[in-house]
Design an enzyme around this catalytic site. Structure first.
Site, PDB file in Angstrom:
ATOM      1  N   SER A 144     -13.452 -27.707 -26.519  1.00 36.05           N
ATOM      2  CA  SER A 144     -13.052 -26.289 -26.468  1.00 36.05           C
ATOM      3  C   SER A 144     -13.872 -25.541 -27.520  1.00 36.05           C
ATOM      4  CB  SER A 144     -11.564 -26.210 -26.814  1.00 36.05           C
ATOM      5  OG  SER A 144     -11.191 -24.914 -27.209  1.00 36.05           O
ATOM      6  N   TYR A 157      -3.899 -27.787 -31.401  1.00 35.59           N
ATOM      7  CA  TYR A 157      -4.918 -27.732 -30.348  1.00 35.59           C
ATOM      8  C   TYR A 157      -6.315 -27.906 -30.956  1.00 35.59           C
ATOM      9  CZ  TYR A 157      -7.286 -26.040 -26.099  1.00 35.59           C
ATOM     10  OH  TYR A 157      -8.080 -25.923 -24.982  1.00 35.59           O
TER      11      TYR A 157
HETATM   12  P1  NDP Z   1      -5.082 -25.983 -16.347  1.00 41.02           P
HETATM   13  O1  NDP Z   1      -3.731 -25.664 -16.904  1.00 41.02           O
HETATM   14  O2  NDP Z   1      -5.467 -25.429 -15.028  1.00 41.02           O
HETATM   15  O3  NDP Z   1      -5.331 -27.540 -16.330  1.00 41.02           O
HETATM   16  C1  NDP Z   1      -4.683 -28.447 -17.185  1.00 41.02           C
HETATM   17  C2  NDP Z   1      -4.586 -29.747 -16.414  1.00 41.02           C
HETATM   18  O4  NDP Z   1      -4.060 -30.774 -17.248  1.00 41.02           O
HETATM   19  C3  NDP Z   1      -3.677 -29.604 -15.209  1.00 41.02           C
HETATM   20  O5  NDP Z   1      -4.334 -30.144 -14.105  1.00 41.02           O
HETATM   21  C4  NDP Z   1      -2.447 -30.422 -15.592  1.00 41.02           C
HETATM   22  O6  NDP Z   1      -1.892 -31.027 -14.430  1.00 41.02           O
HETATM   23  C5  NDP Z   1      -3.064 -31.455 -16.536  1.00 41.02           C
HETATM   24  N1  NDP Z   1      -2.088 -31.970 -17.489  1.00 41.02           N
HETATM   25  C6  NDP Z   1      -1.490 -31.317 -18.518  1.00 41.02           C
HETATM   26  N2  NDP Z   1      -0.610 -32.113 -19.143  1.00 41.02           N
HETATM   27  C7  NDP Z   1      -0.661 -33.314 -18.499  1.00 41.02           C
HETATM   28  C8  NDP Z   1       0.016 -34.541 -18.666  1.00 41.02           C
HETATM   29  N3  NDP Z   1       0.936 -34.720 -19.637  1.00 41.02           N
HETATM   30  N4  NDP Z   1      -0.267 -35.565 -17.838  1.00 41.02           N
HETATM   31  C9  NDP Z   1      -1.183 -35.396 -16.858  1.00 41.02           C
HETATM   32  N5  NDP Z   1      -1.880 -34.271 -16.652  1.00 41.02           N
HETATM   33  C10 NDP Z   1      -1.607 -33.229 -17.463  1.00 41.02           C
HETATM   34  O7  NDP Z   1      -6.078 -25.483 -17.476  1.00 41.02           O
HETATM   35  P2  NDP Z   1      -7.671 -25.639 -17.651  1.00 41.02           P
HETATM   36  O8  NDP Z   1      -8.329 -26.009 -16.394  1.00 41.02           O
HETATM   37  O9  NDP Z   1      -8.066 -24.419 -18.364  1.00 41.02           O
HETATM   38  O10 NDP Z   1      -7.742 -26.848 -18.700  1.00 41.02           O
HETATM   39  C11 NDP Z   1      -8.479 -28.019 -18.482  1.00 41.02           C
HETATM   40  C12 NDP Z   1      -9.068 -28.492 -19.804  1.00 41.02           C
HETATM   41  O11 NDP Z   1      -9.986 -27.532 -20.287  1.00 41.02           O
HETATM   42  C13 NDP Z   1      -8.025 -28.698 -20.909  1.00 41.02           C
HETATM   43  O12 NDP Z   1      -8.365 -29.853 -21.660  1.00 41.02           O
HETATM   44  C14 NDP Z   1      -8.186 -27.454 -21.758  1.00 41.02           C
HETATM   45  O13 NDP Z   1      -7.787 -27.655 -23.085  1.00 41.02           O
HETATM   46  C15 NDP Z   1      -9.683 -27.253 -21.638  1.00 41.02           C
HETATM   47  N6  NDP Z   1     -10.140 -25.921 -21.997  1.00 41.02           N
HETATM   48  C16 NDP Z   1      -9.813 -24.811 -21.260  1.00 41.02           C
HETATM   49  C17 NDP Z   1     -10.286 -23.568 -21.643  1.00 41.02           C
HETATM   50  C18 NDP Z   1      -9.988 -22.325 -20.884  1.00 41.02           C
HETATM   51  O14 NDP Z   1     -10.401 -21.263 -21.339  1.00 41.02           O
HETATM   52  N7  NDP Z   1      -9.297 -22.383 -19.758  1.00 41.02           N
HETATM   53  C19 NDP Z   1     -11.129 -23.399 -22.821  1.00 41.02           C
HETATM   54  C20 NDP Z   1     -11.416 -24.641 -23.499  1.00 41.02           C
HETATM   55  C21 NDP Z   1     -10.936 -25.823 -23.098  1.00 41.02           C
HETATM   56  P3  NDP Z   1      -0.301 -31.245 -14.192  1.00 41.02           P
HETATM   57  O15 NDP Z   1       0.384 -30.072 -14.828  1.00 41.02           O
HETATM   58  O16 NDP Z   1      -0.148 -31.349 -12.727  1.00 41.02           O
HETATM   59  O17 NDP Z   1      -0.009 -32.535 -14.885  1.00 41.02           O
END
Ligand code: NDP
Length: 254
Positions: A144, A157
């Site tokens: 991130s 985070y």
């Molecule tokens: P989303 O919320 O769309 O995606 C998060 C994903 O993580 C979901 O698919 C969710 O699936 C999964 N997830 C969360 N907790 C769990 C768990 N306990 N077990 C299994 N799966 C889990 O957000 P993003 O696409 O934005 O995030 C994806 C990655 O990118 C993350 O690591 C985030 O920190 C990172 N990121 C995002 C940024 C942004 O601006 N959007 C910036 C920098 C980094 P489900 O809930 O079905 O389990």
């Protein structure tokens, strides 16, 4: 050698049922990889699998809670059993609890660190033997801007995402001789479910990000397509331990 061809390769993407993870999965499927999508929400998982199979590859949904060690190990085993091999692991599942440090409970700290960092350690460790058996592999960890910067609401985070970069470097050193490349991707401000909430909660966030981003827009999940295929493919065989910002210049502008 076709540099960006992923035919015959199998990729496992945690959090691959939406957002950045699904965009990376679609990009790798477009390059020919079969995809195991792993997350908690099965409905979103099935929709993702439908999108991926429409691209002509094999895809399946594997339920996982990445805060649970046994669940992560079962996920990797299910991917290897179901697809016959494992070449690419994308540690993308992530969460955030936006609180100032004085208000963040230890349980909340652990929830963020477990979801974002410890999960990537356990999944990578479980993927090591199958990748060695496949003759090598690719681990792509999602960091991130908080891997680089701090913020009052990002104590856990930021610690998890800073940890991702250092873990990436150490694993890259350890596994280079096994032909396993380990790299990190650092998304900038990307329009997903995760940041939609932040934009609701934090007044002025939307405009502040636009002001600070040379590309003058928020990112979209599809902005990660190219880097996913690059880091998953033979094109990056001598690239390891890096942390590549996908941020429209956010991290290089003062
Ligand atoms: P989303 O919320 O769309 O995606 C998060 C994903 O993580 C979901 O698919 C969710 O699936 C999964 N997830 C969360 N907790 C769990 C768990 N306990 N077990 C299994 N799966 C889990 O957000 P993003 O696409 O934005 O995030 C994806 C990655 O990118 C993350 O690591 C985030 O920190 C990172 N990121 C995002 C940024 C942004 O601006 N959007 C910036 C920098 C980094 P489900 O809930 O079905 O389990």
């Amino acid at each position: 050698m076709k540099l960006f061809d992923l035919s015959g390769k199998v990729a496992l993407v945690t959090g691959g049922n939406g957002g950045i993870g699904l965009a990376m999965a679609e990009a790798m499927a477009g390059a020919g990889a079969d995809i195991a999508v792993a997350a908690r929400n099965a409905e979103k998982g099935r929709a993702a699998v439908d999108k991926l199979t429409a691209l002509g590859v094999k895809a399946d949904f594997i339920p996982v809670d990445v805060t649970d060690e046994a669940s992560i190990k079962a996920m990797v085993a299910a991917a290897v059993d179901g697809f016959g091999r494992l070449d690419i692991l994308v540690n993308n599942a992530g969460t955030n609890i936006r609180k100032r440090p004085e208000a963040l409970s230890v349980a909340e700290w652990h929830q963020v660190i477990d979801t974002n960092l410890t999960s990537a350690f356990i999944a990578s460790q479980a993927a090591y033997a199958p990748m060695c058996a496949a003759g090598g592999g690719k681990v792509i960890n999602i960091g991130s801007m908080m891997s680089l910067f701090g913020g009052p609401f990002h104590t856990a985070y930021g610690a998890s995402k800073g940890g991702i970069v250092q873990m990436t470097r150490s694993m890259a050193c350890a596994w280079a001789a096994d032909n396993i490349q380990v790299n990190a991707v650092l998304p900038g401000w990307i329009d997903t479910e995760l940041t939609r909430l932040a934009r609701q909660d934090i007044e002025g966030l939307h405009e502040r990000i636009l002001d600070r981003t040379p590309a003058d827009r928020w990112g979209v999940p599809e902005d990660h397509a190219g880097v996913a295929v690059f880091l998953a493919s033979a094109a990056s065989n001598f690239v390891t331990g890096t942390a590549i910002p996908i941020d429209g210049g956010f991290s290089i502008q003062i």
